[in-house]
Design an enzyme around this catalytic site. Sequence first.
Site, PDB file in Angstrom:
ATOM      1  N   GLU A  69       0.807  -1.217   0.000  1.00 46.36           N
ATOM      2  CA  GLU A  69       0.000   0.000   0.000  1.00 46.36           C
ATOM      3  C   GLU A  69       0.849   1.280   0.000  1.00 46.36           C
ATOM      4  O   GLU A  69       0.514   2.247  -0.681  1.00 46.36           O
ATOM      5  CB  GLU A  69      -0.915  -0.004   1.229  1.00 46.36           C
ATOM      6  CG  GLU A  69      -2.083   0.945   1.122  1.00 46.36           C
ATOM      7  CD  GLU A  69      -3.137   0.639   2.175  1.00 46.36           C
ATOM      8  OE1 GLU A  69      -3.807  -0.402   2.026  1.00 46.36           O
ATOM      9  OE2 GLU A  69      -3.260   1.412   3.135  1.00 46.36           O
ATOM     10  N   ASP A  70       1.920   1.292   0.743  1.00 47.66           N
ATOM     11  CA  ASP A  70       2.641   2.550   0.995  1.00 47.66           C
ATOM     12  C   ASP A  70       4.056   2.623   0.420  1.00 47.66           C
ATOM     13  O   ASP A  70       4.733   3.644   0.597  1.00 47.66           O
ATOM     14  CB  ASP A  70       2.719   2.819   2.507  1.00 47.66           C
ATOM     15  CG  ASP A  70       1.342   3.017   3.126  1.00 47.66           C
ATOM     16  OD1 ASP A  70       0.412   3.371   2.383  1.00 47.66           O
ATOM     17  OD2 ASP A  70       1.196   2.819   4.337  1.00 47.66           O
TER      18      ASP A  70
END
Length: 178
Positions: free
Chosen positions: A65-66
């Site tokens: 996700e990051d």
Amino acid sequence: AKMSDTARLLEAASFAAEKHRDQRRKDARATPYINHPIEVARILAEANVGDVEVLMAAILHDTIEDTETTAEELTKTFGERVCGLVLEVTDDKGLDKLERKRLQVVNAATKSDCAKLIKIADKIANLRDLKASPPDWCEQRVGAYVQFAEMVAGGCRGTNVLLDAWAMKEASSSFDVL
Ligand code: NDP
Ligand code: ZN
């Protein structure tokens, strides 16, 4: 040679630390981001979750996700099951932030038990952070986040009684910050 559970767990910690190396939490002290995934895995271990692949996925839970991490990379390094768990707790980055939050709430209860454990521990960790080392947010934004986290945690209930109790405790005592 087959790696021990301890070696695999540390491999995941080292991988996540490298991926998150330039990221910081949103608190005033700009805490290194890796403190958060480590805390999520620690909460699971404290709740007697002993499945090493769940603990590994917890440490890796924000990498796709990051950071630039791909599913292929996780599968190659940690295997299909760990990668699958990380994907289960990863938002669709093609959607806007509000829609991603809405989907976390409506999809929580449909996740696998192992993914629910990671999700609820993630929300416990973030609610604790919000109190102990808050970002510079207005009251209403804090309140909106607490309500959101409570709803996701609610959908993840029923797999581990300790995690359920800790999530409930954070949700109720989070009125302290308001
Ligand atoms: P948020 O602004 O909701 O930030 C919360 C996330 O930040 C957590 O889930 C956690 O995610 C991470 N985080 C990092 N540091 C901390 C910390 N110290 N304490 C708690 N959590 C921390 O998420 P986004 O920035 O992704 O999205 C913006 C959203 O905020 C939009 O949905 C928008 O609608 C909303 N918003 C609301 C406002 C309001 O006043 N109500 C104002 C502006 C935006 P992780 O586990 O992934 O690290
Ligand atoms: Zn997280």
